[in-house]
Design an enzyme around this catalytic site. Structure first.
Site, PDB file in Angstrom:
ATOM      1  N   ASP A  48     -23.379 -29.302  -5.894  1.00 47.46           N
ATOM      2  CA  ASP A  48     -22.989 -27.905  -5.758  1.00 47.46           C
ATOM      3  C   ASP A  48     -23.598 -27.051  -6.870  1.00 47.46           C
ATOM      4  OD1 ASP A  48     -21.665 -25.727  -4.707  1.00 47.46           O
ATOM      5  OD2 ASP A  48     -19.779 -26.155  -5.741  1.00 47.46           O
ATOM      6  N   ARG A  51     -27.486 -22.343  -5.456  1.00 46.75           N
ATOM      7  CA  ARG A  51     -27.702 -20.899  -5.314  1.00 46.75           C
ATOM      8  C   ARG A  51     -27.353 -20.153  -6.599  1.00 46.75           C
ATOM      9  NH1 ARG A  51     -25.298 -18.768   0.281  1.00 46.75           N
ATOM     10  NH2 ARG A  51     -23.374 -19.701  -0.493  1.00 46.75           N
ATOM     11  N   ARG A  52     -26.278 -20.568  -7.247  1.00 49.95           N
ATOM     12  CA  ARG A  52     -25.907 -19.908  -8.509  1.00 49.95           C
ATOM     13  C   ARG A  52     -26.948 -20.168  -9.592  1.00 49.95           C
ATOM     14  NH1 ARG A  52     -19.907 -22.045  -8.905  1.00 49.95           N
ATOM     15  NH2 ARG A  52     -20.585 -23.226  -7.093  1.00 49.95           N
ATOM     16  N   ASP A  95     -19.519 -26.185   7.351  1.00 47.70           N
ATOM     17  CA  ASP A  95     -19.256 -24.800   6.952  1.00 47.70           C
ATOM     18  C   ASP A  95     -20.539 -24.105   6.494  1.00 47.70           C
ATOM     19  OD1 ASP A  95     -16.556 -25.073   7.477  1.00 47.70           O
ATOM     20  OD2 ASP A  95     -16.062 -25.676   5.436  1.00 47.70           O
ATOM     21  N   ASN A  96     -21.454 -24.858   5.864  1.00 54.85           N
ATOM     22  CA  ASN A  96     -22.718 -24.271   5.408  1.00 54.85           C
ATOM     23  C   ASN A  96     -23.563 -23.780   6.577  1.00 54.85           C
ATOM     24  OD1 ASN A  96     -23.113 -26.801   2.815  1.00 54.85           O
ATOM     25  ND2 ASN A  96     -22.076 -24.823   2.733  1.00 54.85           N
ATOM     26  N   ARG A  99     -24.344 -19.997   7.154  1.00 55.37           N
ATOM     27  CA  ARG A  99     -25.210 -19.181   6.312  1.00 55.37           C
ATOM     28  C   ARG A  99     -26.292 -18.510   7.164  1.00 55.37           C
ATOM     29  NH1 ARG A  99     -26.065 -23.206   1.046  1.00 55.37           N
ATOM     30  NH2 ARG A  99     -23.869 -23.197   0.389  1.00 55.37           N
ATOM     31  N   ARG A 223     -12.367 -28.773  -6.010  1.00 58.00           N
ATOM     32  CA  ARG A 223     -11.814 -29.013  -4.684  1.00 58.00           C
ATOM     33  C   ARG A 223     -12.755 -29.951  -3.930  1.00 58.00           C
ATOM     34  NH1 ARG A 223     -13.908 -23.866  -4.769  1.00 58.00           N
ATOM     35  NH2 ARG A 223     -15.589 -23.425  -3.280  1.00 58.00           N
TER      36      ARG A 223
END
Length: 268
Positions: A48, A51-52, A95-96, A99, A223
């Protein structure tokens, strides 16, 4: 779960910038502190923060995803060096898939290239986890090719979770269990009366594999996001502040040191 999060927060260390020679010394010190019988057999990783990481450098999102893909190969090298036998990589969730089309197209291409690089290593076996119908045909075909390949001398087994959702995995397992029971002429009442944890485990994407001993999530998020919901019932969790492309070997060794210091209870 709350106790695990608190423990991870207490044991977590923020990245320390050290001169090159001190960094190497610290890395060797961490390595010496680990005993082989303390190394997890199976590690799950939530990769994870791509992108950040890109935003920090005002770089395009695709550059962050590419840096994250490069880190995967580096990470697998560390795992082979330390004797980790199974790694599960959470690369793309269901869920991705929400995008933007442009980002997904770039990400799918990067994942496909990552699969090609894994295919070049004859000592790595790969198993695809997820819903192939959600993926472009070219990516689904590459994953299928890798899954059917037999390594020359298997040093590490890599589960690639692409188009993966933990709830969907459990639903798929139950669905397959019911189809199997019907094919054998068993009634639904009989299946319900005799249903056990092991029955469902036999139809999970990771069937036949050990459950993860340690699950690592980078980027500071705490999480599961649906990752290995069934298999991680007794896993240890480690949350690292570093974004995935910036995850260093020292960060990995800290996670292993933290894991080695825990007393696993398996619900007792």
């Amino acid at each position: 779960m709350c106790a695990v999060v608190v423990q991870a927060r207490k044991s977590g260390e923020s990245p320390v910038e050290l001169p090159g020679f001190l960094y190497g010394f610290y890395e060797r010190k961490l390595l010496r502190s680990l005993k082989q019988d303390q190394i997890p057999r199976h590690i799950g990783v939530m990769v994870d923060g791509n992108r950040r990481w890109a935003r920090q450098f005002n770089a395009p999102t695709s550059q962050g995803h590419q840096a994250g893909a490069d880190k995967i190969h580096e990470f697998l090298g560390w795992c082979q060096e330390l004797g980790v036998k199974v790694v599960t990589l959470y690369m793309l969730s269901t869920d991705n898939m929400n995008r933007s089309g442009e980002e997904l197209d770039l990400l799918m291409g990067i994942i496909a290239n990552t699969m090609d690089r894994l295919d070049e290593d004859e000592d790595v076996s790969v198993h695809a986890m997820g819903a192939p119908e959600l993926l472009p045909d070219y990516l689904a075909e590459r994953l299928n090719k890798l899954t059917s390949r037999t390594p020359v001398h298997e040093k590490i087994h890599v589960n690639v979770a692409v188009g993966y959702g933990g709830r969907r995995e459990i639903v798929d397992a139950v669905r397959e269990l019911l189809h199997d029971a019907a094919a054998k002429g068993r009634s639904m009442t009989e299946v319900a009366d005799e249903l056990s944890v092991d029955d469902i485990s036999r139809f999970l994407y990771t069937r036949g594999q050990p459950d993860p001993d340690l699950v690592i999530r980078t980027s500071g998020e705490q999480r599961l996001s649906g990752f290995l919901m069934w298999q991680s019932a007794y896993s240890e969790f480690y949350f690292c502040e570093a974004l995935w492309p910036a995850f260093r070997k020292v960060d990995f060794l800290r996670a292993l040191r933290d894991y080695a210091g825990r007393q696993r209870r398996y619900g007792t």
